[in-house]
Enzyme design. Structure first.
Site, short mmCIF file in Angstrom:
data_model
loop_
_atom_site.label_atom_id
_atom_site.label_comp_id
_atom_site.label_asym_id
_atom_site.label_seq_id
_atom_site.Cartn_x
_atom_site.Cartn_y
_atom_site.Cartn_z
N GLY A 32 0.80 -1.22 0.00
CA GLY A 32 0.00 0.00 0.00
C GLY A 32 0.83 1.26 0.00
CD GLU A 36 3.28 6.93 -12.31
OE1 GLU A 36 3.28 6.34 -13.41
OE2 GLU A 36 2.24 7.36 -11.77
N GLY A 37 5.47 4.01 -8.92
CA GLY A 37 6.12 2.70 -9.12
C GLY A 37 5.08 1.59 -9.14
CG HIS A 38 3.00 0.58 -5.60
ND1 HIS A 38 3.32 1.64 -4.77
CD2 HIS A 38 3.53 -0.52 -5.01
CE1 HIS A 38 3.99 1.20 -3.73
NE2 HIS A 38 4.14 -0.11 -3.84
N GLY A 148 8.81 -4.67 -8.53
CA GLY A 148 9.72 -3.62 -9.00
C GLY A 148 11.17 -3.99 -8.73
CG ASP A 151 12.14 -3.75 -2.91
OD1 ASP A 151 12.86 -3.36 -1.98
OD2 ASP A 151 11.04 -3.26 -3.17
CB SER A 186 10.79 4.33 -1.47
OG SER A 186 10.55 3.77 -0.19
CB SER A 187 5.72 3.45 0.69
OG SER A 187 5.14 2.80 -0.42
O1 PAF Z 1 7.75 -5.29 -2.08
C1 PAF Z 1 6.83 -5.24 -1.23
O2 PAF Z 1 6.06 -4.27 -1.13
C2 PAF Z 1 6.64 -6.41 -0.26
O3 PAF Z 1 7.86 -6.96 0.10
C3 PAF Z 1 5.70 -7.49 -0.81
C4 PAF Z 1 6.27 -8.15 -2.06
C5 PAF Z 1 4.34 -6.88 -1.14
C6 PAF Z 1 5.48 -8.60 0.23
O4 PAF Z 1 4.90 -8.10 1.39
#
Ligand code: PAF
Length: 296
Positions: A32, A36-38, A148, A151, A186-187
């Site tokens: 959550g 923009e990355g999500h 993404g 990570d 990043s959040s």
């Molecule tokens: O990258 C993330 O936001 C978290 O590590 C994930 C993959 C949603 C798992 O909780």
């Protein structure tokens, strides 16, 4: 867009889409506080899949005891607006009780790839990630799952899990999305003060400079590039380096300290984790030094 909060509703919503021939199914797992990355992951999933499922779950299992689980930013209303705008069909928002109704006695652990970089700084973190992602894969049964490359170690670990355990899903790794000044989205960026935000640009700048140094033949070995990264980051007084590493990718193995990066076969990762006050930021570049050398 359907919002579901328990596993029965999720399975029913997915069955409905499958029954209507709206396949393949793409899953975008998130914690959550979407940015923009999500959004780029949702768009990629939308291009490839007939049904896009997004999960929003701040997973306690992947936070250490002194980390930011309680204070991790949350904004469900804004997240749902973004998910709808970017074409999610189903959003799964379980509570901790839905995800872990009884104390969990089984874990999914990937060895060796989880002992360096973030795995070294955050013991147990990747066991939490692989366990929750395996549960999400079992619940959703997606054809594709989107992550993404900010990570990048997470991508390497999840690909290993999928391959080792014959999970019937393809992991799609998507490029890092950056602000116009280079800061990787990043959040956790919301935690930064104005001055920390300004100094945090040193992550992307140092990685860019290190890559240029390899391209131009000014830094040859992993040890030289690591030194360059450390010296550029150290110019920012608020930056505290957690790690600066150059490893093979996706194997995350050390490179021979004396040999030139441009002689290395395959991809490498230059990865950084740097703290600004209480906020720990990560960034990386994955590239093939041999290809770079061929261009020079
Ligand atoms: O990258 C993330 O936001 C978290 O590590 C994930 C993959 C949603 C798992 O909780």
């Amino acid at each position: 867009m359907r919002v579901v909060r328990n596993v029965e509703q999720l399975r029913e919503a997915i069955e409905y889409m499958r029954g209507g021939g709206h396949g393949p199914i793409g899953l975008v797992p998130t914690m959550g506080f979407l940015h923009e990355g999500h959004a780029s992951l949702l768009r990629r999933a939308g291009e490839m899949c007939g049904t896009v499922v997004m999960s929003i779950f701040v997973n306690p299992l992947q936070f250490g005891p002194n980390e930011d689980f309680e204070s991790y930013p949350r904004d469900e209303k804004r997240d749902l607006e973004l998910a709808e705008r970017e074409g999610a069909d189903i959003v799964f928002i379980p509570s901790v009780e839905v995800m872990y109704p009884v104390p969990i006695r089984s874990k999914v652990m990937v060895s060796s790839l989880t002992t360096q970089l973030c795995g070294a700084s955050r013991p147990g973190h990747f066991d939490g990630v692989t366990t929750v992602v395996a549960k999400l894969f079992n619940m959703v049964q997606p054809d594709y799952a989107y992550f993404g490359l900010k990570d990048a170690q997470q991508v390497a670990v999840l690909r290993q899990m999928v391959s080792d355990l014959n999970m019937n899903v393809s992991i799609i790794a998507c490029p890092i999305v950056r602000e116009s000044d280079g800061l990787a989205l990043s959040s956790r960026n919301v935690y930064l003060s104005a001055e920390e935000r300004h100094q945090a640009l040193v992550l992307s700048r140092s990685l860019r400079e290190a890559r240029e140094a390899v391209e131009e033949g000014r830094a040859g070995t992993a040890a030289e590039v690591k030194q360059l990264l450390i010296s550029v980051v150290s110019r920012s007084p608020l930056a505290v380096i957690d790690y600066a590493e150059i490893l093979s990718f996706p194997g995350l193995e050390s490179l021979e300290s004396g040999s030139r990066l441009t002689d290395t076969d395959g991809e490498i990762i230059m990865a950084l984790a740097v703290k600004f006050g209480k906020t720990r930021l990560i960034d990386n570049i994955v590239f093939t030094p041999k290809e770079v050398a061929a261009l020079v």
